[in-house]
Structures are given as structure tokens and as C-alpha cells.
Design a protein around this motif. Structure first.
Motif, PDB file in Angstrom:
ATOM      1  N   PHE A  67       0.814  -1.212   0.000  1.00 53.54           N
ATOM      2  CA  PHE A  67       0.000   0.000   0.000  1.00 53.54           C
ATOM      3  C   PHE A  67       0.850   1.265   0.000  1.00 53.54           C
ATOM      4  CE2 PHE A  67      -2.909  -3.278   1.181  1.00 53.54           C
ATOM      5  CZ  PHE A  67      -4.121  -2.879   0.647  1.00 53.54           C
ATOM      6  N   ALA A  68       2.143   1.122   0.278  1.00 50.74           N
ATOM      7  CA  ALA A  68       3.096   2.237   0.180  1.00 50.74           C
ATOM      8  C   ALA A  68       4.466   1.642  -0.127  1.00 50.74           C
ATOM      9  CB  ALA A  68       3.134   3.041   1.466  1.00 50.74           C
ATOM     10  N   PRO A  69       4.632   1.061  -1.324  1.00 48.45           N
ATOM     11  CA  PRO A  69       5.865   0.333  -1.661  1.00 48.45           C
ATOM     12  C   PRO A  69       7.103   1.234  -1.668  1.00 48.45           C
ATOM     13  CG  PRO A  69       4.116  -0.086  -3.271  1.00 48.45           C
ATOM     14  CD  PRO A  69       3.675   1.051  -2.436  1.00 48.45           C
ATOM     15  N   THR A  70       8.162   0.761  -1.044  1.00 49.31           N
ATOM     16  CA  THR A  70       9.417   1.522  -1.046  1.00 49.31           C
ATOM     17  C   THR A  70      10.071   1.501  -2.421  1.00 49.31           C
ATOM     18  OG1 THR A  70      10.621  -0.442  -0.284  1.00 49.31           O
ATOM     19  CG2 THR A  70       9.831   1.080   1.400  1.00 49.31           C
ATOM     20  N   TRP A  71       9.707   0.533  -3.241  1.00 53.53           N
ATOM     21  CA  TRP A  71      10.296   0.424  -4.585  1.00 53.53           C
ATOM     22  C   TRP A  71       9.594   1.342  -5.586  1.00 53.53           C
ATOM     23  CZ3 TRP A  71       8.169  -3.726  -1.905  1.00 53.53           C
ATOM     24  CH2 TRP A  71       6.868  -4.108  -2.256  1.00 53.53           C
ATOM     25  N   ALA A  78       1.567   8.235  -4.550  1.00 57.03           N
ATOM     26  CA  ALA A  78       0.500   9.228  -4.381  1.00 57.03           C
ATOM     27  C   ALA A  78      -0.721   8.884  -5.237  1.00 57.03           C
ATOM     28  CB  ALA A  78       1.012  10.618  -4.747  1.00 57.03           C
ATOM     29  N   LEU A  79      -0.513   8.092  -6.282  1.00 48.19           N
ATOM     30  CA  LEU A  79      -1.604   7.735  -7.199  1.00 48.19           C
ATOM     31  C   LEU A  79      -2.173   6.344  -6.946  1.00 48.19           C
ATOM     32  CD1 LEU A  79       0.024   9.105 -10.490  1.00 48.19           C
ATOM     33  CD2 LEU A  79      -1.741  10.213  -9.099  1.00 48.19           C
ATOM     34  N   LEU A  80      -1.649   5.660  -5.936  1.00 48.32           N
ATOM     35  CA  LEU A  80      -2.080   4.281  -5.685  1.00 48.32           C
ATOM     36  C   LEU A  80      -3.509   4.202  -5.158  1.00 48.32           C
ATOM     37  CD1 LEU A  80       0.905   2.375  -4.006  1.00 48.32           C
ATOM     38  CD2 LEU A  80       0.061   2.174  -6.341  1.00 48.32           C
ATOM     39  N   TRP A  81      -4.184   3.140  -5.547  1.00 57.98           N
ATOM     40  CA  TRP A  81      -5.488   2.775  -4.986  1.00 57.98           C
ATOM     41  C   TRP A  81      -5.434   1.277  -4.696  1.00 57.98           C
ATOM     42  CZ3 TRP A  81      -9.160  -0.778  -6.630  1.00 57.98           C
ATOM     43  CH2 TRP A  81     -10.405  -0.732  -5.979  1.00 57.98           C
ATOM     44  N   MET A  82      -5.500   0.909  -3.444  1.00 60.19           N
ATOM     45  CA  MET A  82      -5.455  -0.504  -3.055  1.00 60.19           C
ATOM     46  C   MET A  82      -4.231  -1.215  -3.626  1.00 60.19           C
ATOM     47  SD  MET A  82      -8.243  -0.980  -1.273  1.00 60.19           S
ATOM     48  CE  MET A  82      -9.803  -0.155  -1.014  1.00 60.19           C
ATOM     49  N   GLY A  83      -3.075  -0.599  -3.514  1.00 56.53           N
ATOM     50  CA  GLY A  83      -1.848  -1.236  -3.958  1.00 56.53           C
ATOM     51  C   GLY A  83      -1.629  -1.267  -5.458  1.00 56.53           C
ATOM     52  N   GLY A  84      -2.402  -0.496  -6.199  1.00 54.07           N
ATOM     53  CA  GLY A  84      -2.238  -0.475  -7.656  1.00 54.07           C
ATOM     54  C   GLY A  84      -3.042   0.661  -8.257  1.00 54.07           C
ATOM     55  N   CYS A  85      -3.328   0.544  -9.547  1.00 53.60           N
ATOM     56  CA  CYS A  85      -4.136   1.581 -10.199  1.00 53.60           C
ATOM     57  C   CYS A  85      -5.620   1.252 -10.034  1.00 53.60           C
ATOM     58  CB  CYS A  85      -3.789   1.663 -11.689  1.00 53.60           C
ATOM     59  SG  CYS A  85      -4.165   0.153 -12.606  1.00 53.60           S
ATOM     60  N   LEU A 212      -6.456  -6.326  -0.886  1.00 51.84           N
ATOM     61  CA  LEU A 212      -5.517  -6.257  -2.005  1.00 51.84           C
ATOM     62  C   LEU A 212      -5.842  -7.332  -3.043  1.00 51.84           C
ATOM     63  CD1 LEU A 212      -2.868  -5.090  -3.253  1.00 51.84           C
ATOM     64  CD2 LEU A 212      -1.641  -6.865  -1.965  1.00 51.84           C
ATOM     65  N   ALA A 213      -6.134  -8.544  -2.561  1.00 51.18           N
ATOM     66  CA  ALA A 213      -6.465  -9.644  -3.467  1.00 51.18           C
ATOM     67  C   ALA A 213      -7.744  -9.341  -4.247  1.00 51.18           C
ATOM     68  CB  ALA A 213      -6.618 -10.939  -2.672  1.00 51.18           C
ATOM     69  N   GLU A 214      -8.746  -8.773  -3.562  1.00 47.27           N
ATOM     70  CA  GLU A 214      -9.995  -8.437  -4.239  1.00 47.27           C
ATOM     71  C   GLU A 214      -9.803  -7.299  -5.238  1.00 47.27           C
ATOM     72  OE1 GLU A 214     -13.709  -8.320  -2.115  1.00 47.27           O
ATOM     73  OE2 GLU A 214     -12.768  -9.241  -0.356  1.00 47.27           O
ATOM     74  N   ALA A 215      -8.955  -6.332  -4.880  1.00 44.45           N
ATOM     75  CA  ALA A 215      -8.675  -5.218  -5.795  1.00 44.45           C
ATOM     76  C   ALA A 215      -7.958  -5.721  -7.042  1.00 44.45           C
ATOM     77  CB  ALA A 215      -7.836  -4.155  -5.093  1.00 44.45           C
ATOM     78  N   ASP A 216      -6.994  -6.623  -6.857  1.00 42.71           N
ATOM     79  CA  ASP A 216      -6.281  -7.193  -7.999  1.00 42.71           C
ATOM     80  C   ASP A 216      -7.232  -8.019  -8.878  1.00 42.71           C
ATOM     81  OD1 ASP A 216      -3.826  -6.076  -7.521  1.00 42.71           O
ATOM     82  OD2 ASP A 216      -2.938  -7.843  -6.597  1.00 42.71           O
ATOM     83  N   LYS A 217      -8.158  -8.718  -8.230  1.00 44.68           N
ATOM     84  CA  LYS A 217      -9.150  -9.493  -8.985  1.00 44.68           C
ATOM     85  C   LYS A 217     -10.026  -8.576  -9.825  1.00 44.68           C
ATOM     86  CE  LYS A 217     -12.925 -12.818  -8.384  1.00 44.68           C
ATOM     87  NZ  LYS A 217     -13.749 -13.584  -7.397  1.00 44.68           N
TER      88      LYS A 217
END
Length: 264
Positions: A67-71, A78-85, A212-217
Motif C-alpha cells: 500500500f506504500a511500496p518503497t520500490w 501518491a496515485l495508488l489505490w489498493m496497492g495499484g491503479c 488487495l487480493a480483491e482489488a487485484d481481482k
């Protein structure tokens, strides 16, 4: 665990760059082979599915890293939503491509007819195509039926996004409830407070991993549905644009951070 997660991300980014090159080559060839394009599209979707499965596996105990990746760069985070777009951003990309290609075709038409004083003979094209990234069947050629299906998908996707956003808000609010808040207040008095807090935070991490799993799904489902609506050439063009946007955003973020560091 963070290194494993970052390695997984780096591998994914390398695949993005590789598939972007392959999509560009497939679209720039004179004769578009729908069968080959469909094969490449299935490969891209399969890799996305595998990446989501790996994220799910790696997030079971350390979901907060996603949810706030160091990489990532600060811009990306700043643009992330649930660990992704946001899944709906895929659909907005379709609209953006459609609009920009129509604008380009209109600009070319006006330039050729008004500015250069050139008139087109019956059946003659403007020679520039429709502004498709890879050439061929442009996104501006979407049919009314395709646009209707994409609009329906957009509405449904936003509804699902809102449900997940509300669940995320509830989980954030829970961190202010028992036992975390009280344990923090009495931390100096109750020696077991850290144990209680750790248990609560572990539960919070598990719940966030589920989100996160549901968002990726939802991301995968939305992408798959879009690709089913588009023709093979349009789908490949869309995937190419999406990968370009993803890789470019990473580079823009790094460039801004370099400039920020140099300023100090």
C-alpha cells in the motif's frame, strides 16, 4: 519479505518492457495477424494473473508493503489505490485514446484541406491513419455497440471500486478502536500492551491482504472484459498504451525525485 516483494515487482516491470516491445512490433507489421495478436494478448493477461497471484501470496503477513511500496517513487505512491491503479483507469484510458485519435484525425483532415489547400479525391485517405499507437485499426473506430458495452462496464467497475474503498475506510477506522487505542494509552502501565497491539495489527494486515487480493481481482476482471470488447488490433494497441503509461509514470517519478534531491 520486502526484498521478495520488490524482486517480484522488478520482474513484473521487466516483463512489461518486454511485452511492450513485442506489442509494438506486432502492430507495426504490414499485415496484422489476428491469431498472433490474440496469442500475445493472452500471454499479457496470463502474466498479469500470475503477478496478482504472487502478490496475494507475498502479502499474507506483510500486506502494508504493497500500500506504500518503497520500490515505487513518491509520485506513483501518491496515485495508488489498493496497492495499484484504479480498475476504472483502464476504461478511462480507452476513452482518452478514442478522443485523442479522433482529434488527431480531425486535425490532419483540416490541415490537409484548409491549410495546405489539398483536396481529397473520393476514396482517398489522409495518409496518416487514425492516430493508433501501433498503426492499423484505431481506437477511434469503436462502434456504438462497443462504446455501450464499455460504458456499462465503467459503471459496474466504479460501483465495485466504491465498495472496496468503503471497506478500506472501515479498516482504517478500526485502528482507532480497541484494543490499539487503549493499549497505546496505557502502554507504560500495561507490560503486555505490545503483544495486544501486535495481534491487532496482524489481524489488520490480514484484512488488508484480503482487500488487495480483491482489488487485484477487480483489476484483472476489468482488463479482461475490456479486451473482450475490443478487436485484436484495438486490444493490442490498448495494452501497449497501458504499458507505456505505467513505465513512463515510473520514469517521471524518478526524474522528479532526482531534481528534488539536486535542488537541496
Amino acid at each position: 519479505m520486502e526484498k521478495v516483494q520488490q524482486d517480484c515487482y522488478n520482474e513484473w516491470m521487466s516483463l512489461q518492457a518486454k511485452r511492450m516491445t513485442e506489442l509494438k512490433q506486432a502492430l507495426s507489421s504490414g499485415e496484422k495477424d489476428d491469431a498472433e495478436l490474440r496469442k500475445l494478448i493472452r500471454t499479457v493477461v496470463g502474466e498479469f494473473k500470475d503477478y496478482a497471484a504472487k502478490r496475494c501470496k507475498h502479502s499474507r503477513r506483510f500486506s502494508s508493503n504493497y500500500f506504500a511500496p518503497t520500490w515505487n517513487t513518491c509520485l506513483e505512491n501518491a496515485l495508488l489505490w489498493m496497492g495499484g491503479c484504479r480498475p476504472s483507469s483502464f476504461i478511462r484510458l480507452v476513452y482518452a485514446m478514442c478522443g485523442s485519435q479522433i482529434e488527431l484525425r480531425l486535425t490532419n483532415f483540416l490541415r490537409n484541406n484548409n491549410i495546405d489547400g489539398l483536396s481529397m479525391e473520393d476514396g482517398e485517405t489522409d495518409g496518416g491513419g487514425g492516430g493508433s499507437i501501433g498503426g492499423g485499426e484505431p481506437m477511434s473506430d469503436l462502434t456504438a455497440e462497443q462504446l455501450f458495452k464499455i460504458n456499462e462496464l465503467h459503471i459496474k467497475t466504479v460501483e465495485e471500486e466504491n465498495k472496496l474503498t468503503k471497506r478500506s475506510a472501515s479498516l482504517q477506522e478500526d485502528t482507532a478502536d480497541m484494543p490499539i487505542a487503549v493499549s497505546a494509552f496505557y502502554k507504560e502501565v500495561i507490560g503486555e500492551a505490545d503483544v495486544v497491539v501486535e495481534r491487532a495489527l496482524d489481524k489488520h494486515e490480514e484484512d488488508m491482504a484480503g482487500l488487495l487480493a480483491e482489488a487485484d481481482k477487480l483489476r484483472l476482471t476489468t482488463l479482461t472484459n475490456i479486451l473482450e470488447i475490443l478487436t485484436p488490433v484495438q486490444a493490442a494497441d490498448f495494452l501497449l498504451a497501458g504499458k507505456k503509461r505505467h513505465l513512463s509514470m515510473h520514469e517521471w517519478g524518478r526524474s522528479r525525485e532526482r531534481r528534488r534531491l539536486e535542488a537541496y
